[in-house]
Design an enzyme around this catalytic site. Structure first.
Site: not given
Ligand code: S3P
Length: 429
Positions: A20, A165, A167, A313, A340, A344, A388
């Site tokens: 990340s 989230s 992201q 994760d 994901k 999962r 994963r």
């Molecule tokens: C991540 C946020 C998570 C995580 C992903 C990486 C990131 O996803 O599951 O592996 O780098 O911001 P979500 O934002 O969809 O929860």
């Protein structure tokens, strides 16, 4: 990949850089006005896709002695890409880049592999459109490929997100950096705050507090150097392997211990896991530590609600700990697992069953009846192209009576290039 059961593991493991933070480091460096040196960048498939895309946008990035130098040129100097931007398997790339590309003055198209192009994108398309972005996607604006016609006059907005989230939050923040007026984001639960921490380190006017983030645009971003700590989500595989095997001890140095990402350590400790955190320090606004793990007698646990986005994760590998714990472990409120790299919940339940784990699928999680004497059955299991899932099955296979074949294990390179090397080292001990 063929894995045989082992008795114990001992030693020190080198855990590569955080995925990340690696993505964010190169994306944010690109929009500074100066050169940024990045140490310990994670050269995994996902992060390489982000580098390729920045390259296609005209950003010069050099690799010198394993480290990167990003020649930041500011958003205004990015150039219109001549090709479709391929994110491969990377959800973080497509979602964060969409925010940035929405604020440019050119057109771009983002697409990925089969898994990416079937994952939900409405969660970023809608908020970006509300800020004035011209972004469209397949299947009535819900899926990638995404077509973006940049709009340098986006408007800041107040958002109340339904799903927590990082992201989505980071995507909005990338657009908010270049918008007119401030942006506020509220989330039902906390999610990882690496973007906020890095933006603050780069000089942005940002405040954040768990579920609430506010950004005022207009500040010039700059940084000289970034060090990427080891990825706690990768360390998680060897931490759990150590806890569930007898007479085992491992040490992992320089691991990122972001408070939200480390809920997972808290949960393992509540289960009875012996984990020692040492040498705590702050590097570039992120906590970094050394972690020691010891064989442990584990008990079951119930996990839900508040903690889920922080451990999303790690749930697959927590299921391995639960299989070896005394009693019934219940994981609920984790429906996001279905969106994901694979579904999962389905992947873990179906493949863990094949290796003899007493596990049941629930709409929003799973129930595992653990056994301290658990030994995995022999056989072949599927990863569904999900890194994963492949790594969790590999660690479960270390508890086997004989041999386990993990099919389609190449996907591990999506996030953890040294995993197979480390695993071979363990099996030859
Ligand atoms: C991540 C946020 C998570 C995580 C992903 C990486 C990131 O996803 O599951 O592996 O780098 O911001 P979500 O934002 O969809 O929860």
């Amino acid at each position: 990949m063929e894995i045989h059961g082992i008795k114990s593991i001992k030693g020190e493991f080198k855990i590569p850089g955080d995925k990340s933070i690696s993505h964010r480091s190169v994306i944010l460096s690109s929009i500074t006005g100066n050169n940024v040196a990045i140490e310990n960048f994670l050269f995994c498939q996902d992060c390489i896709k982000t580098l390729d895309i920045l390259n296609k946008l005209g950003v010069k990035i050099e690799k010198i002695n394993g480290n990167l130098i990003v020649y930041g040129k500011g958003i205004k100097n990015l150039k219109e890409p001549e090709e479709i931007l391929d994110v491969g398997n990377s959800g973080t790339t497509i979602r964060i880049m969409s925010g940035l590309l929405s604020a440019t003055n050119f057109m771009s198209v983002l697409s990925g592999d089969k898994s990416i192009n079937s994952r939900p994108m409405e969660r970023i398309i809608k908020p970006l459109q509300e800020m004035g972005a011209k972004i469209n996607g397949r299947e009535n604006n819900t899926k990638a490929p995404l077509v973006i016609i940049g709009n340098p006059k986006l408007k800041g907005k107040k958002f109340e997100l339904k799903v927590s989230s990082a992201q989505v939050k980071s995507c909005i923040l990338m657009a908010a950096l270049h918008a007119i007026g401030s942006t506020e984001i509220m989330q039902p639960q906390v999610s990882r705050d690496h973007t906020e921490r890095m933006l603050q380190y780069f000089g942005a006017d940002i405040t954040y507090d768990g579920k609430y983030t506010k950004l005022n645009p207009g500040k010039k971003l700059s940084a000289g150097k970034i060090y990427i700590p080891g990825d706690i989500s990768s360390a998680a595989f060897f931490i759990v392997a150590t806890l569930v095997l007898k007479n085992s001890y491992t040490l992992m140095k320089d691991i990122g211990m972001n408070p939200i990402r480390s809920y997972f350590i808290e949960i393992l400790r509540q289960m009875g896991g012996k984990i020692v955190i040492k040498n705590q320090r702050i590097i570039n606004n992120e906590p970094v530590v050394d972690i020691e793990a010891f064989s442990s007698k584990l008990n079951s646990i119930e996990i839900g609600r508040e903690k889920i986005p922080g451990i999303i994760d790690e749930i697959p590998i927590l299921c391995v700990a639960a299989a070896k714990a005394r009693g019934k472990t219940v994981i609920r409120d984790a429906g996001e697992l279905r969106f994901k790299e694979s579904d999962r919940i389905k992947s873990i339940v179906s493949q863990f069953k094949k290796l003899g784990v007493d596990i049941k699928e629930k709409e929003d999680g799973m129930i595992i009846n653990g056994d301290v004497d658990f030994q995995a059955d022999e056989g072949a299991v599927e990863s569904f192209g999900d890194h994963r899932v492949a790594m969790s099955l590999s660690i479960l296979a270390l508890l086997s009576k004989g041999n386990v074949t993990v099919l389609d294990s190449d996907c591990i390179n999506t996030s953890f290039p040294g995993f197979i090397y480390n695993l071979k080292k363990i099996m030859s001990q």
